[in-house]
Motif scaffolding. Sequence first.
Motif, PDB file in Angstrom:
ATOM      1  N   THR A 253       0.815  -1.217   0.000  1.00 58.02           N
ATOM      2  CA  THR A 253       0.000   0.000   0.000  1.00 58.02           C
ATOM      3  C   THR A 253       0.852   1.272   0.000  1.00 58.02           C
ATOM      4  O   THR A 253       0.428   2.296  -0.504  1.00 58.02           O
ATOM      5  N   GLY A 257      -2.230   3.122   3.019  1.00 59.80           N
ATOM      6  CA  GLY A 257      -2.844   2.097   3.851  1.00 59.80           C
ATOM      7  C   GLY A 257      -4.182   2.507   4.426  1.00 59.80           C
ATOM      8  O   GLY A 257      -5.132   1.716   4.442  1.00 59.80           O
ATOM      9  N   TYR A 321       1.220  -6.154   6.244  1.00 58.96           N
ATOM     10  CA  TYR A 321       0.236  -5.134   5.877  1.00 58.96           C
ATOM     11  C   TYR A 321      -0.187  -4.304   7.090  1.00 58.96           C
ATOM     12  O   TYR A 321      -0.266  -3.068   7.020  1.00 58.96           O
ATOM     13  N   ASP A 324       1.623  -1.059   8.849  1.00 60.27           N
ATOM     14  CA  ASP A 324       1.353   0.325   8.455  1.00 60.27           C
ATOM     15  C   ASP A 324       0.615   1.014   9.610  1.00 60.27           C
ATOM     16  O   ASP A 324      -0.427   0.542  10.061  1.00 60.27           O
TER      17      ASP A 324
END
Length: 514
Positions: A253, A257, A321, A324
């Motif tokens: 991302t 994010g 992920y 973030d």
Amino acid sequence: MGTTAVMAPPALQKNLESDQPRQVTSVITGYLSIVVLGASGDLAKKKTFPAIFNLYTQGFLPDELKIIGYSRSKMTTEELHTTIRGYLKADRQDPTKKSEDVIHQFLSKVTYMQGAYDTDEGYIRMNEEVSRFELEKDDKDSSTHRLYYFALPPSVYPEVSEKVRKHCMNPRGWTRVIVEKPFGKDLESSEALSSELGALFTEEQLYRIDHYLGKEMVQNLLIMRFANRFFQPIWNRDNIAHVQIVFKEDFGTEGRGGYFDEYGIIRDIIQNHLVQVLCLVAMEKPVSLSPEHIRDEKVKVLQCVEPINEEQVVIGQYEGYTDDPTVAKSSNTPTFASLALRINNERWDGVPFIVKAGKALDAKKVEIRVQFRDTPGDIFNCKKLGRNEFVMRLQPKEAMYMKLTVKEPGLDMKAIQSELDMSYNQRYEEVVIPEAYERLILDTIRGDQQHFVRRDELRVAWEIFTPLLHRIDAGKIPLLPYKQGSRGPREADELNAQTGYVRSEGYIWKSPTN
């Protein structure tokens, strides 16, 4: 239809090379005002303003042109110029070369206005500025045109639309509005947004932009399918075994994010971009190239899509992920999804359409892969090599190629896989392929809605995906972890095999280097 590529007229190209002012070969006459709302955002500076600039340098915009950037940010016109200047390339065949005269000429038409989105005052000033431009030469017989580009989050569309409708409509010519995706988060929110916008603008005034429809290879689908005789008799369930539409990014991302976590990969990529591509792959031949005839056929395809079988859905999230800081540690937002769609009509009954998208994968590419059935009577014992496939590489390095089984050069009668290849960087190396946004902005100015999403098309697409999305949001479908740089969850490859896809082991298509 869009052209294969948009190039500057010879006289204009000469001007660009010699740093002389451009010559006008505009598609419209009169006065054109373009207002970019959200002018301080990334979309505007990286896509919208460069697209307008490219149209201007190629002679598609009239010399009587006014461009207004509007946003809440405190900045001057000169600061806006500085912000967007680095994204303006006067010679795209040699991006290091700039024509300062042409850039200066363009920027002289760009002004900035600061204002709120939810109060009248800014829109009143905006309308006064545009009206002064339209009347500055006291030519009341000239036509005037106003284009409003919403480079804004959808949450402010209703209030901005209401103010534009109240204060900024064109009394002497057309007014058109471009709105960016996402168009809602599910069927209910999409319909609510459509109703709010539909109460203010007619369908002829509203252009719902999906930039994938402006990509060169996506636009090529109609010509490829319906202008080539040899495709027509084989483009059906009797000859095609499997279709894949794949979107891969090799990064995560990366600063988006917070935004991405609100939507996820299905809403962000599959429900709009990849479904639009699916429609063009699967639709029947339209009655004509009329935008409404083409969009009618796309809607018919979507109406034939069966409810999604959750047993043929794989979703995943790449490891890291939730590191973030803008993403909740407990987030169950998928960054990867692969699912099988079934089209219940005479042409496609029984053919699985795999739509797959993911971030932080092993490659960066978007492609359509049409796999044909096995050749009956395999006298060359070449079934183990893999099946014939027709592949359209949408990005990067646009290409179309057909995977074929051929004889390996030499004395032995040995079969190998190769391809008939039309790579654009080789076949059209002297042609500048236009960016999707400039093509779609030009279509808006021309009043051509062929490559924009119609309201009923949007509604049917959300009807397909909303039940699945609600199940995912509720955590009722397993979210599988996968490593960054991988192909995604192994279950996705298992889904491919389960639905009948035969992967060619050892074969890799290589794009020509020149």
